[in-house]
Design an enzyme around this catalytic site. Structure first.
Site: not given
Length: 299
Positions: A50-51, A113, A139, A144, A167, A209
């Protein structure tokens, strides 16, 4: 009961993706950031998470980024490749392509989504884990994705030989404790939130992480290493000492603030790709002040 060596212990930097002003990827600078992280004792690097703005990368950019980091790291630390998707077939394909680059492990976020059921999550993650022989780190970030891996689902996921870790960024320490109690003998847990490193280590976690590690790789590593060395009070103190900076790098949606922070330590990593906008002047002032308090501002 599954036993294996962890993919890594300590701090894995969820690395930003340096870009030029036009949004193209700045590979020479990416190499310099990788070297900075390794020199700062990061224990692993996660690319295209994501980052790293994976959501706005096409597949060619995505795989080229992973391949570049794998080649540049050259075995110095493990490379975790973010390959998650809300389309299982797409996640399977990205997994295969990332494996071909020589990545050490894969990071698969919960499908976003779609809001899959727990049964759907099992089928999705099993299909992705079947795609290669690489270890898979799940994750869990419901803020999100709008879907959460339940503790009972972790128990089932841990039965797959390639699913070795998660994570955890659900933010609920009680829920994380339940998951570790139920699945922690077969699954490694990493903190997905920089403000919860020590709490998750105290429950048996293997590390973090980390977004913070982009600008403070040494200190993020030290939080973990001090804990592992039994110097719990020093680990706890460092975690609390850095809370103001951690809050500042999440003052807006990740990775907007951390991308804005990189030039302040000497890396002109460029803007985020739209729809991520620039950090507001008000938030930039807060970020700059926090970084100055920790002696980070070079610009």
């Amino acid at each position: 009961m599954k036993k294996q060596n962890p993919v890594f212990t300590g701090s894995c930097c969820a690395m930003v993706t340096p870009m030029h002003a036009d949004g193209s990827i700045n590979y020479p600078l990416m190499g310099k950031v990788v070297d900075f992280l390794i020199e700062g004792h990061t224990d692993a690097i996660c690319v295209c998470g994501t980052t790293g703005e994976s959501a706005t990368m096409n597949d060619a950019d995505h795989i080229r980024c992973i391949a570049y980091v794998v080649e540049h790291v050259n075995g110095r630390v493990p490379v975790v490749a973010g390959v998650g998707s809300n389309d299982t077939a797409h996640g399977v394909n990205l997994s295969k392509e990332a494996a071909a680059t020589g990545a050490d492990a894969l990071l698969h976020v919960t499908p976003y989504y779609n809001k899959a059921s727990q049964k759907g999550l099992l089928k999705h993650f099993f299909a992705c884990a079947d795609a290669t022989e690489l270890p898979v780190i799940l994750y869990n970030v419901p803020s999100r994705t709008s879907v959460k891996i339940q503790p009972k689902t972790y128990v089932e996921l841990a039965k797959h030989p390639n699913i070795v870790a998660t994570k955890e960024a659900c933010g609920d320490i009680s829920d994380i404790a339940t998951s570790i109690a139920m699945a922690g003998e077969a699954l490694d847990f990493y903190s997905g939130n920089d403000d919860q490193i020590v709490p998750i280590l105290s429950l048996g976690g293997k590390g973090v992480i980390s977004v913070l590690a982009n600008i403070m790789p040494k200190e993020t590593h030290e939080i973990c290493q001090l804990f592992f060395d039994g110097r719990l009070e020093e680990s706890r103190r460092l975690q609390l000492e850095l809370l103001d900076l951690i809050h500042a790098i999440f003052i807006d949606v990740n990775p907007i603030p951390i991308k804005a922070a990189m030039p302040l330590i000497g890396f002109e990593c460029g803007p985020c790709r739209l729809p991520m906008d620039d950090l507001s002047p008000e938030h930039m002032a807060v970020l700059r002040a926090a970084m100055a308090r920790h002696g980070l501002c070079q610009a």
